[in-house]
Scaffold this motif. Structure first.
Motif, short mmCIF file in Angstrom:
data_model
loop_
_atom_site.label_atom_id
_atom_site.label_comp_id
_atom_site.label_asym_id
_atom_site.label_seq_id
_atom_site.Cartn_x
_atom_site.Cartn_y
_atom_site.Cartn_z
N ARG B 42 -59.01 -66.39 13.15
CA ARG B 42 -58.76 -65.00 13.54
C ARG B 42 -59.71 -64.53 14.63
O ARG B 42 -59.30 -64.02 15.65
N ARG B 43 -61.00 -64.65 14.33
CA ARG B 43 -61.98 -64.17 15.30
C ARG B 43 -63.33 -64.76 14.99
O ARG B 43 -63.54 -65.39 13.96
N VAL B 44 -64.25 -64.54 15.97
CA VAL B 44 -65.62 -65.00 15.81
C VAL B 44 -66.48 -63.76 15.67
O VAL B 44 -66.21 -62.74 16.29
N ALA B 45 -67.53 -63.82 14.82
CA ALA B 45 -68.41 -62.66 14.63
C ALA B 45 -69.08 -62.31 15.97
O ALA B 45 -69.20 -63.17 16.84
N PRO B 50 -70.64 -66.31 11.97
CA PRO B 50 -69.59 -67.22 11.51
C PRO B 50 -68.22 -66.89 12.10
O PRO B 50 -68.12 -66.03 12.98
N ILE B 51 -67.18 -67.59 11.62
CA ILE B 51 -65.83 -67.31 12.07
C ILE B 51 -65.03 -66.72 10.92
O ILE B 51 -65.40 -66.85 9.76
N GLU B 52 -63.96 -66.01 11.28
CA GLU B 52 -63.06 -65.46 10.26
C GLU B 52 -61.73 -66.17 10.36
O GLU B 52 -61.17 -66.29 11.45
N TYR B 58 -55.06 -64.57 3.01
CA TYR B 58 -56.18 -63.63 2.97
C TYR B 58 -57.24 -64.05 4.00
O TYR B 58 -57.12 -65.11 4.61
N GLU B 59 -58.24 -63.19 4.19
CA GLU B 59 -59.25 -63.44 5.21
C GLU B 59 -60.51 -64.04 4.58
O GLU B 59 -61.00 -63.54 3.57
N LEU B 60 -61.03 -65.08 5.22
CA LEU B 60 -62.21 -65.75 4.69
C LEU B 60 -63.18 -65.95 5.83
O LEU B 60 -62.78 -66.27 6.95
N SER B 61 -64.47 -65.74 5.57
CA SER B 61 -65.44 -66.01 6.61
C SER B 61 -66.23 -67.26 6.25
O SER B 61 -66.54 -67.50 5.08
#
Lengths: 725, 77
Positions: B42-45, B50-52, B58-61
């Protein structure tokens, strides 16, 4: 016959809400034996003979985190009559993974398919009848927040418990695995409880260390089991634990495909919020703005107003003065009136004044936690915190610690790895909590003419202490090793529930009030007694001047240890020690011990930044450097008794608690010494023993900071954790 | 073989294997990252780690260093 119902489910699935709705006001919160993870119990509404036990929120029954070990030990050893498995309908796939593991345990399960209203609103359809058929257990659609389906859920659970009927055997694994499990069952059936036979077989297949240790299987059988596992692993080219997890998830995927019809797709609301809130350019500015708003409102504006009102209007005019008049008209002895009105009520009142301020802060923090933003903060901060050996999850305790250290320390529970948890607990109270704010304001007003930079510098000092300690501790043997993993769910944003936020505020407020009437009351009496009594004219009794008081005698005796820090006077020593009872007491003690003459008055002077009024306090410090050193020591040293007690329960080890407190005091002493001695040296105070020791201390600190990480034997992370539990 | 670390933001991939044993690997798998599952980065912090990711709805980091344990096949679209 009384029955026991257990509530199990993932974190963020609405378990707290469901538990509250099922049990109403009958709940009791205790701890699980041996660890300080909340054990909540309550009676089921309408079924008073049914007890509900709330398990910690878990993703799996693996042997790797405390929560999971507690849950599985409870299920296998205590054998509750029925499990209510809470499944979040909006996140059904991962939630059902835990369900498969619960079904294996061999206890009847009823599924509460929660947040069904949200699912329906989004246009998705879940066929709960079919779900019930495939899983072999009853499924009840619920919405804990709206109270839908709860009666049906309770009735189904009670019926199931009374029937004592096991959920049907789910043979969800592939043929090779099922036949391996059948062989293992034959080998272990005489050594484990028959009710949980399948669960034990699966755990042996996974080579679960805790189960291997708990059971007494003959060596020959163990070797046979190992051969069965190896054969299976060769066939799948995968280790046995991962075969079990993958096949469970594959089973769940098939179930979801058969029972769920998804119509919603594309970017959902949470994702749209995240694309702004955690974006590269706006992420941190938004975070800073949110934090600024929270602290501005709770500390500076609304909070300060309410605090002032409580202090002056409520305690002063409505309680203290009428009581003083009443007591003196009743002919009470003067010293007794003084004890009750000034000592006890004045002391508690000055602290009760902080309650509203803290409540407002807790309100915001509970809001941030409940809506899902806290997890995003951890996500953004992880990169920074990993640098000194912690994870983004350590940031949340530090943040809550700026309100009060007690809930801050408790918030460290979400950190899976023991070492990181301990480190976070040790450093949380370095942050300036709400009770330390008056000390900061006092020193800023008394010694620095109310300079604006003193308060921010205290926060930087706190953050700096956390970072430096993190790096130093990470390089010592007990803390060294791989940084803790950061595999964290980012729950969907949702509107915070008023009940949850309210309950969290209520719990914190009551514990604070309890503290105020026990620890603080005792401390207030002690200060009053120590300042009013002493040896004079050859006897012990009320004294006219402080110079003859008990406090003076004790303070003078130990003041010497603070001389190298620049504040070796008996007043400052007494204030520091009384700060252990409650940090805000420091200001009150100065009020009593100086010509200000009253604890409340001192607090008011600080509140209104009355620089002239604070002159008697300023006179206690020979230089601004001494005053700042005093501030630094009081901010960083051992926290108040309430926080020390929380450290003790959370560490669950006397050795570790002593180490934490000792480290904090030593670190505070070193920092204050360095600050004071260097300020004096650069101000032209000459080179003395103090300066030399400051140089040596600084060199030691720098060495500990920058030395390379000592080599150590590589230990498998998994084993270490399960051994520590 | 590429790992999850090599997957760009917006790209999806299919998990081939989770390497490693012990707590971290177990946690990764317990959270639903198993052989054959599709993940979307999804995206990078804001600070690059970390990454998402989206997995199983669902969303996991997850940290990039842990993402290296996950071998994937990148889905070309």
């Amino acid at each position: 016959m009384p029955i026991t119902i257990t509530l199990a489910g993932n974190p963020n699935s609405g378990k707290t809400t469901l538990f509250n709705a099922l049990t109403g006001s009958t709940q009791r919160v205790g701890n699980w034996p041996g660890v300080t993870i909340d054990k909540k119990e309550g009676k089921l509404k309408k079924h008073k003979d049914a007890q509900v036990i709330d398990l910690p929120g878990i993703y799996s029954l693996s042997p790797y985190t405390q929560e999971e070990v507690i849950s599985r030990n409870y299920l296998v050893n205590e054998k509750p009559d029925v499990i209510i498995n809470l499944v979040d309908g909006t996140n059904i796939e991962r939630n059902l993974f835990l369900t498969t593991q619960l079904l294996d345990v061999g206890i009847p399960v009823v599924i509460a398919l929660n947040m069904i209203d949200v699912v329906k609103k989004s246009g998705d359809r879940i066929d709960s009848k079919k779900l019930s058929q495939v899983l072999g257990c009853p499924v009840v659609e619920t919405s804990a927040l709206k109270g839908d389906g709860l009666d049906e859920l309770s009735n189904t659970a009670v019926e199931l418990a009374k029937a004592g009927r096991k959920s049907f055997f789910s043979r969800r694994f592939s043929t090779p695995v099922e036949s391996a499990l059948a062989k293992i069952r034959e080998l272990i059936k005489n050594y484990v409880p028959a009710k949980n036979l399948r669960w034990y077989a699966i755990k042996f297949f996974e080579r679960d260390e805790i189960v291997q240790k708990q059971t007494d299987i003959p060596k020959r059988a163990k070797e046979q089991i190992e051969r069965i596992i190896l054969e299976c692993e060769r066939e799948f080219d995968e280790n046995s634990a991962s075969i079990i997890i993958r096949e469970s998830y594959d089973f769940v995927s098939d179930v979801v495909k058969a029972c769920v019809r998804k119509t919603s797709s594309g970017m959902n609301v949470s994702d749209r919020i995240d694309s702004v809130v955690t974006s590269r350019w706006l992420g941190f500015p938004i975070f800073v703005a949110v934090m600024f708003f929270v602290y501005f409102v709770s500390v500076s504006t609304v909070g300060a107003l309410v605090t002032e009102f409580t202090n002056e209007m409520f305690v002063g005019s409505f309680v203290q003065e009428p009581l003083r008049n009443l007591l003196s008209s009743a002919g009470t002895a003067e010293w007794l009136t003084g004890l009750v009105v000034d000592g006890i009520i004045g002391g508690i009142g000055s602290i009760a004044g902080f309650l509203p301020q803290m409540l407002i802060l807790f309100f915001f923090l509970a809001l941030l936690e409940d809506c899902g933003y806290m997890a995003r903060i951890a996500f953004m901060m992880d990169r920074i915190f990993r640098k000194f050996g912690m994870s983004g999850k350590s940031f949340i305790p530090l943040l809550i610690g700026t309100g009060c250290g007690v809930p801050g320390i408790m918030a460290a529970r979400t950190i899976e790895q023991q070492k990181d948890r301990r480190m976070t607990i040790m450093t949380t109270t370095f942050m300036p909590c709400g009770a330390k704010l008056p000390i900061i304001a006092l020193i800023a007003g008394a010694a620095f003419g109310g300079a604006w930079w003193v308060a921010p510098s205290a926060y930087f000092l706190g953050v700096g202490a956390v970072i430096v300690s993190g790096i130093i501790l990470k390089k010592t043997r007990p803390f060294a090793g791989e940084p803790s993993p950061f595999v964290m769910e980012l729950p969907a944003y949702h509107f915070p529930s008023a009940v949850n936020v309210g309950r969290s505020m209520y719990e914190r407020a009551t514990s604070f009030i309890k503290k105020a009437f026990t620890v603080y009351m005792l401390a207030s009496i002690l200060v009053w007694f120590g300042a009013s009594f002493g040896f004079s004219n050859g006897g012990f009794g009320l004294v006219d001047s402080l110079d003859q008081s008990v406090l003076h005698t004790i303070g003078s005796a130990v003041a010497g240890i603070f001389s190298p820090l620049g504040f070796g006077r008996w007043e400052t020593t007494v204030a520091t020690f009384m700060g252990l009872a409650a940090k805000e007491q420091v200001v009150g003690v100065f009020g009593v011990l100086t010509s200000i003459g009253d604890a409340d008055l001192a607090l008011q002077l600080v509140d209104s930044a009355n620089l002239e009024g604070l002159a008697p306090v300023a006179a206690l410090f020979a230089s601004p450097a001494a005053a700042y050193s005093f501030l630094a020591f009081n901010l960083l040293c051992a926290p108040c008794f309430a926080a020390i007690n929380t450290i003790r329960t959370e560490m669950n080890s006397a050795k570790w608690s002593l180490f934490a407190i000792g480290y904090q005091c030593a670190f505070a002493y070193a920092v204050a010494l360095i600050i004071y001695q260097f300020s004096m040296f650069f101000a032209g105070g000459g080179f003395g023993i103090g300066t030399a020791s400051a140089f040596i201390l600084l060199a030691v600190l720098l060495f500990m900071l920058f030395r390379p990480t000592p080599k150590q034997p590589k230990i498998k992370t998994g084993r270490k954790i399960s051994a520590a539990v | 073989m590429p790992t999850l670390r090599d997957v760009d933001v917006g790209q999806s991939a299919t998990v081939v294997r989770v390497n490693g044993t012990g707590a971290v690997a177990r946690r990764i798998m317990d959270m639903g990252i198993t052989k054959g599952v599709k993940v979307l980065v999804r995206r990078v912090a804001p600070l690059g780690d970390p990454i998402e990711i989206t997995v199983r709805g669902y969303e996991l980091s997850i940290r990039k260093s842990d993402a290296e344990m996950i071998e994937v096949e990148i889905n070309r679209t």
